[in-house]
Structures are given as structure tokens and as C-alpha cells.
Write a protein that holds these residues in place. Structure first.
Motif, PDB file in Angstrom:
ATOM      1  N   HIS A  64       0.859  -1.176   0.000  1.00  0.00           N
ATOM      2  CA  HIS A  64       0.000   0.000   0.000  1.00  0.00           C
ATOM      3  C   HIS A  64       0.903   1.236   0.000  1.00  0.00           C
ATOM      4  O   HIS A  64       2.047   1.161   0.460  1.00  0.00           O
ATOM      5  CB  HIS A  64      -0.880  -0.056   1.267  1.00  0.00           C
ATOM      6  CG  HIS A  64      -1.965   0.944   1.298  1.00  0.00           C
ATOM      7  ND1 HIS A  64      -1.976   1.986   2.180  1.00  0.00           N
ATOM      8  CD2 HIS A  64      -3.088   1.070   0.552  1.00  0.00           C
ATOM      9  CE1 HIS A  64      -3.064   2.712   1.988  1.00  0.00           C
ATOM     10  NE2 HIS A  64      -3.760   2.173   1.013  1.00  0.00           N
ATOM     11  N   CYS A 124      -6.252  -1.656   5.835  1.00  0.00           N
ATOM     12  CA  CYS A 124      -4.796  -1.606   5.878  1.00  0.00           C
ATOM     13  C   CYS A 124      -4.347  -1.577   7.335  1.00  0.00           C
ATOM     14  O   CYS A 124      -4.867  -0.804   8.135  1.00  0.00           O
ATOM     15  CB  CYS A 124      -4.279  -0.382   5.131  1.00  0.00           C
ATOM     16  SG  CYS A 124      -2.489  -0.208   5.190  1.00  0.00           S
ATOM     17  N   LEU A 142     -11.291  -4.941   3.060  1.00  0.00           N
ATOM     18  CA  LEU A 142      -9.998  -5.050   3.724  1.00  0.00           C
ATOM     19  C   LEU A 142      -9.643  -3.725   4.374  1.00  0.00           C
ATOM     20  O   LEU A 142      -9.974  -2.661   3.853  1.00  0.00           O
ATOM     21  CB  LEU A 142      -8.915  -5.410   2.705  1.00  0.00           C
ATOM     22  CG  LEU A 142      -9.146  -6.656   1.860  1.00  0.00           C
ATOM     23  CD1 LEU A 142      -8.051  -6.773   0.815  1.00  0.00           C
ATOM     24  CD2 LEU A 142      -9.209  -7.894   2.717  1.00  0.00           C
ATOM     25  N   TRP A 192      -3.094  -6.596   5.537  1.00  0.00           N
ATOM     26  CA  TRP A 192      -4.468  -6.129   5.540  1.00  0.00           C
ATOM     27  C   TRP A 192      -5.303  -7.044   6.431  1.00  0.00           C
ATOM     28  O   TRP A 192      -5.094  -8.249   6.455  1.00  0.00           O
ATOM     29  CB  TRP A 192      -5.051  -6.163   4.138  1.00  0.00           C
ATOM     30  CG  TRP A 192      -4.378  -5.226   3.187  1.00  0.00           C
ATOM     31  CD1 TRP A 192      -3.177  -5.412   2.572  1.00  0.00           C
ATOM     32  CD2 TRP A 192      -4.861  -3.969   2.750  1.00  0.00           C
ATOM     33  NE1 TRP A 192      -2.887  -4.340   1.774  1.00  0.00           N
ATOM     34  CE2 TRP A 192      -3.898  -3.434   1.858  1.00  0.00           C
ATOM     35  CE3 TRP A 192      -6.009  -3.229   3.009  1.00  0.00           C
ATOM     36  CZ2 TRP A 192      -4.067  -2.200   1.245  1.00  0.00           C
ATOM     37  CZ3 TRP A 192      -6.180  -2.010   2.392  1.00  0.00           C
ATOM     38  CH2 TRP A 192      -5.217  -1.502   1.522  1.00  0.00           C
TER      39      TRP A 192
END
Length: 59
Positions: free
Chosen positions: A15, A35, A33, A22
């Protein structure tokens, strides 16, 4: 592939915040999801997610 709510999954691509991990918030045809690095949430289709998963951790 066995992916369930509250599992932590590691994806192949990171990310923008730098995290690869995640948390699964919702499962089904689409997955929600979150992070683990910044808390950003995304929806991802099952087919796309299964191609992107590198590792699954049970919590």
C-alpha cells in the motif's frame, strides 16, 4: 482459498503507506480489507484478491 473475517493477509504489492498487511473485515463475493498501516479500507473482488495474496495469518 480459505480467507475468513479477522484474518491478516499479506499481499504481493504494498500500500502507498508502506504496509503489506491487511485485515479482512467482510467476506463473500467481495472482500472489505483494512490496511494495518494506516487504516484505509478497500473493497476487492474475490478473484482479484486470491491472485494477490502472498500469505494468510489466522488471528
Amino acid at each position: 482459498m480459505e480467507i475468513h473475517v479477522n484474518n491478516i493477509i499479506k499481499l504481493k504489492k504494498q500500500h502507498p503507506c508502506g504496509s503489506y498487511e491487511w485485515k479482512v473485515l467482510r467476506e463473500g463475493a467481495d472482500f472489505r480489507l483494512q490496511c494495518e498501516g494506516c487504516g484505509h479500507q478497500v473493497m476487492m473482488a474475490r478473484r482479484v484478491l486470491e491472485k494477490s495474496v502472498k500469505e494468510i495469518r489466522e488471528v
